[in-house]
Structure formats: C-alpha cells, structure tokens
Design an enzyme around this catalytic site. Structure first.
Site, mmCIF file in Angstrom:
data_model
loop_
_atom_site.group_PDB
_atom_site.id
_atom_site.type_symbol
_atom_site.label_atom_id
_atom_site.label_comp_id
_atom_site.label_asym_id
_atom_site.label_seq_id
_atom_site.Cartn_x
_atom_site.Cartn_y
_atom_site.Cartn_z
ATOM 1 N N VAL A 96 0.873 -1.183 0.000
ATOM 2 C CA VAL A 96 0.000 0.000 0.000
ATOM 3 C C VAL A 96 0.905 1.227 0.000
ATOM 4 O O VAL A 96 1.729 1.400 0.912
ATOM 5 C CB VAL A 96 -0.942 0.020 1.220
ATOM 6 C CG1 VAL A 96 -1.819 1.265 1.186
ATOM 7 C CG2 VAL A 96 -1.817 -1.238 1.249
ATOM 8 N N HIS A 100 2.969 3.931 6.226
ATOM 9 C CA HIS A 100 2.272 3.430 7.403
ATOM 10 C C HIS A 100 3.271 2.660 8.260
ATOM 11 O O HIS A 100 4.214 2.051 7.752
ATOM 12 C CB HIS A 100 1.098 2.522 7.020
ATOM 13 C CG HIS A 100 1.450 1.451 6.044
ATOM 14 N ND1 HIS A 100 1.560 1.687 4.692
ATOM 15 C CD2 HIS A 100 1.740 0.136 6.220
ATOM 16 C CE1 HIS A 100 1.891 0.573 4.079
ATOM 17 N NE2 HIS A 100 2.020 -0.396 4.977
ATOM 18 N N HIS A 102 3.655 -0.394 10.950
ATOM 19 C CA HIS A 102 3.042 -1.589 11.535
ATOM 20 C C HIS A 102 3.450 -1.658 13.004
ATOM 21 O O HIS A 102 4.646 -1.552 13.321
ATOM 22 C CB HIS A 102 3.560 -2.862 10.869
ATOM 23 C CG HIS A 102 3.233 -3.006 9.420
ATOM 24 N ND1 HIS A 102 2.274 -3.884 8.956
ATOM 25 C CD2 HIS A 102 3.736 -2.398 8.313
ATOM 26 C CE1 HIS A 102 2.214 -3.816 7.640
ATOM 27 N NE2 HIS A 102 3.096 -2.922 7.224
HETATM 28 P P1 5GP Z 1 2.638 -3.157 3.571
HETATM 29 O O1 5GP Z 1 2.860 -4.534 3.017
HETATM 30 O O2 5GP Z 1 2.321 -2.156 2.485
HETATM 31 O O3 5GP Z 1 3.719 -2.689 4.479
HETATM 32 O O4 5GP Z 1 1.371 -3.287 4.509
HETATM 33 C C1 5GP Z 1 0.066 -3.127 4.085
HETATM 34 C C2 5GP Z 1 -0.815 -3.756 5.116
HETATM 35 O O5 5GP Z 1 -2.138 -3.319 4.887
HETATM 36 C C3 5GP Z 1 -0.836 -5.290 5.058
HETATM 37 O O6 5GP Z 1 -0.403 -5.807 6.307
HETATM 38 C C4 5GP Z 1 -2.288 -5.621 4.754
HETATM 39 O O7 5GP Z 1 -2.744 -6.772 5.441
HETATM 40 C C5 5GP Z 1 -3.013 -4.367 5.191
HETATM 41 N N1 5GP Z 1 -4.248 -4.092 4.455
HETATM 42 C C6 5GP Z 1 -4.405 -4.140 3.109
HETATM 43 N N2 5GP Z 1 -5.659 -3.805 2.777
HETATM 44 C C7 5GP Z 1 -6.307 -3.543 3.945
HETATM 45 C C8 5GP Z 1 -7.647 -3.136 4.253
HETATM 46 O O8 5GP Z 1 -8.499 -2.960 3.388
HETATM 47 N N3 5GP Z 1 -7.942 -2.963 5.566
HETATM 48 C C9 5GP Z 1 -7.012 -3.129 6.556
HETATM 49 N N4 5GP Z 1 -7.416 -2.921 7.803
HETATM 50 N N5 5GP Z 1 -5.749 -3.515 6.301
HETATM 51 C C10 5GP Z 1 -5.399 -3.719 5.011
#
Ligand code: 5GP
Length: 119
Positions: A96, A100, A102
């Site tokens: 995404v 952000h 985590h």
């Molecule tokens: P990234 O991989 O970009 O660091 O983390 C993106 C996070 O967003 C992932 O852990 C994924 O599970 C979470 N995520 C993706 N789509 C959604 C959503 O629609 N709602 C929520 N609450 N989390 C999401």
C-alpha cells in the site's frame, strides 16, 4: 491527491477497525494480522513511501512512532515489548503506497528479515 485503500479508510469510504484518530493520523487493525496485535498507523499527509518524506516532514514519521508507543502503553503491552516496522518498496514487500507503521505485539515475535548470503 493519492487514493490508496488507506485514504478510503481515512475518509470512511470503506470500513476498518479504527482504534485511534487525531488531526494527524489514523490507527486501525490490519485486515490480515501477523501477530496477536497488529495495528497500522497511517498519517493523513500524503507520502507514498518513506523515500518521499523530506527532512522538514520528519515529524510525520515521528508522530506515527510516538502514537504507537502511546497505544502500547495504554493497552498494557509496552513493557512486554512490541515491534514497529515500515516497509519501503518492493524488497520490503510494501503493498500500500501511503506510508504506514506496523505495530506488532502480543507474543514473542522472533527475528525478522532474511539471513545474508554466506560470503
Ligand atoms: P505493507 O505490506 O504495504 O507494508 O502493509 C500493508 C498492510 O495493509 C498489510 O499488512 C495488509 O494486510 C493491510 N491491508 C491491506 N488492505 C487492507 C484493508 O483494506 N484494511 C485493513 N485494515 N488492512 C489492510
């Protein structure tokens, strides 16, 4: 303006389990938790990746970290421990493209990353 799934959550266009919000950021539970506690801290200011955050906007990232620590203290697991992670681009698995943080907690989390190849 960027329009990721997180922007839609911030605008309440799609549902999320929001645990905290202020003028600068929103925090909500990850839809696919990787630990007993997995909360995402997302700024309202638009930055696709950490690479796009200028020094002058360092406070945007700092607020995510301090909000995560405050949440950990409020929820009672700060002393047991937690991990904060920010993925950036492909090798880190960023999916995404709105920055952000985590927050992972609730159990021993083990190590992370992949071992370096043997010399
Ligand atoms: P990234 O991989 O970009 O660091 O983390 C993106 C996070 O967003 C992932 O852990 C994924 O599970 C979470 N995520 C993706 N789509 C959604 C959503 O629609 N709602 C929520 N609450 N989390 C999401």
């Amino acid at each position: 303006m960027a329009d990721t799934i997180f922007h839609k959550i911030i605008r309440r266009e799609i549902p999320a389990d929001i645990v905290y919000e202020d003028d600068h950021l929103v925090a909500f539970r990850d839809i696919a938790p990787q630990a007993p506690v997995h909360v995402l801290f997302v700024p309202k200011a638009d930055f696709a990746t950490l690479n796009e955050v200028p020094e002058a906007s360092a406070v945007v990232v700092g607020r995510l970290a301090t909000a995560a620590a405050r949440y950990a203290k409020q929820q009672g697991f700060a002393e047991d421990g937690y991990r904060i992670v920010m993925n950036c681009n492909g090798d880190a698995g960023q999916t995404v493209f709105q920055i952000h943080l985590h927050l992972l907690a609730g159990a021993p989390l083990g190590r992370f990353g992949v071992p370096a190849p043997a010399p």
